[in-house]
Design a protein around this motif. Sequence first.
Motif, PDB file in Angstrom:
ATOM      1  N   ILE A   1      47.436 -33.105  79.183  1.00 33.97           N
ATOM      2  CA  ILE A   1      46.377 -34.027  79.583  1.00 33.97           C
ATOM      3  C   ILE A   1      46.930 -35.383  79.990  1.00 33.97           C
ATOM      4  O   ILE A   1      46.477 -35.987  80.960  1.00 33.97           O
ATOM      5  CB  ILE A   1      45.375 -34.196  78.422  1.00 33.97           C
TER       6      ILE A   1
ATOM      7  N   PHE B   1      48.688 -30.113  84.621  1.00 33.15           N
ATOM      8  CA  PHE B   1      47.635 -29.882  83.643  1.00 33.15           C
ATOM      9  C   PHE B   1      47.331 -28.398  83.454  1.00 33.15           C
ATOM     10  O   PHE B   1      47.156 -27.929  82.329  1.00 33.15           O
ATOM     11  CB  PHE B   1      46.369 -30.625  84.086  1.00 33.15           C
TER      12      PHE B   1
ATOM     13  N   ARG C   1      38.627 -35.198  81.292  1.00 35.95           N
ATOM     14  CA  ARG C   1      39.568 -35.094  82.403  1.00 35.95           C
ATOM     15  C   ARG C   1      39.178 -36.029  83.543  1.00 35.95           C
ATOM     16  O   ARG C   1      40.020 -36.600  84.210  1.00 35.95           O
ATOM     17  CB  ARG C   1      39.586 -33.643  82.885  1.00 35.95           C
TER      18      ARG C   1
ATOM     19  N   ALA D   1      39.484 -31.647  78.817  1.00 33.36           N
ATOM     20  CA  ALA D   1      39.578 -32.791  77.919  1.00 33.36           C
ATOM     21  C   ALA D   1      38.425 -32.817  76.937  1.00 33.36           C
ATOM     22  O   ALA D   1      38.365 -33.670  76.067  1.00 33.36           O
ATOM     23  CB  ALA D   1      39.616 -34.093  78.708  1.00 33.36           C
TER      24      ALA D   1
END
Length: 547
Positions: free
Chosen positions: A367, A323, A31, A387
């Motif tokens: 994402i 997100f 991320r 992530a």
Amino acid sequence: MNEPEVQGFHTSDLRKSTLKKVNVWPGTGRRRSSSRASFSCPHVFLCFSLFCWIGSLLGHPQCLDYGPPFQPPSRLEFCSAYENFGCCDRERDNSIAAKYHEILDYLDPRGHKLCGTYIKDILCQNLLELEEPAANHNGGQLLFGVDGYLYLFIGDGGKAGDPFGRFGNAQNKSVLLGKVLRIDVDGRSPDGKPYRIPPDNPFVSDPKARPEVYAYGVRNMWRCAVDRGDPVTKKGRGRIFCGDVGQNRFEEVDIIVKGGNYGWRAKEGFECYDTKLCHNSSLDDVLPIFAYGRKVGKSVTGGYVYRGCESPNLNGLYIFGDFMNGRLMALREDEKTNRWKKQDICIGSTKACAFPAMIRSYSKFIISFAEDEAGELYFMSTSYPSAYAPHGSLYKLVDPARRAPPGKCKYKPVTVKIKSKRIAFVPRAKTVLEFLNEPPPTKPPKRSSTLPGAAPTAAAKKSKKMASSKVKASTVKPALSNKKTPKTKAGGEHHRPKQKGARVPRTTPAPSLARRKSSQLTGAKKLLTEKAAQAKGTPGRRRKESR
């Protein structure tokens, strides 16, 4: 593997649209990705497509293991620029050098001269290096604008509230953190940097500012995109849209302009964050085109302006998401007022979208977004809010309410001319379509012999019946000589006498079905002939039977 799923979505002016799940992909990156840069050379396009991922693995200041850079224990021979500070040790340096020479084997001498240095810089990641004081807010992105320059989007350095210095990193133009940078990768600067400064950068003549700075006052821009412009009028072409993650109250979407100040840390969205800085008359900040609070979402993921062909109703919509809560949204520009109006996107049928808890039928945590060469849009999401998640899904946005006429969207990708050797691409796994198009497996032919414990077939029953009748016929024969008639065991096979000079194996393979049938027919004919001969009293036949 199952067939791709197709589901619907709609906005306030689109009654129905669909979302197509294309494939399952392994999550890579994180991320808060590292702030790094790379560039390409047309003469080694194929090589870059195969090997430029190495550069991403060696990004700085976060190393591959997400640890801090270090001083190598021994001197580096290939990536010598990192012998005092970096992520590379001697073993990795040798590996990069071997990969470099492997790439050069595919280039002619002219390619060596034009692109050899570029390839080395990419493999060693020796373009632009930033030291960051904290581990977070590295969300940036790299992209080329329509002007041919490389744009880099750098976070403010991390922690909370940009606490670095009197005004924070984002408002300090003498540092590269919290900025949008623009550089020219086609050349080197007089001071030896592997890039040049575009002459029209806004702060080139400011001695207190870094010349790479194109815009400032950003916090943690997570996903930016260049607008292709309207397919017919080209309106909007070249605009850069970014989603900038907020602190704890607002998320925002910005259009990047030359020399713009986007307010952080003085402002968060449209509201003041640092009251003293916010009321400074010299702020002159650029307001976002849209901002939303924590009731809507907690972490914006920037998207794209749709300029594809397959879904005409979506043209001009800026599609993005959040997100943390998985909400998909769209912005449409009002050309009269130059303001952007939000529209919600719901995945599913109209009935399902009437209930807020049922609006998602896809992996929740969005994402990133993506755009293919034809301008069609995709987004990636995972079922775990990080992530680091090892798996995720890639979805394609499709609007079934209005599709393009058949044959209109035949898009031919631009052919890339290369001078290097072609390397055949062999995928490691089959796609869903390949599995679906595979012919059904052919069934093996039925074997005549029955397996132990298996139910006997009709042919086996018939064969057994004929064999038993043959045994009975042979045992009923009158004994015309002194030789004993061979006996049969119950449930066993008839044991024939051994022939002279022939060896009989202990285990004889079962004859094939065709041979067995023919032998049975021959034996039956022979038996009938013998019976007829016995009835007539033929002496020659009797002598033959007695042998």
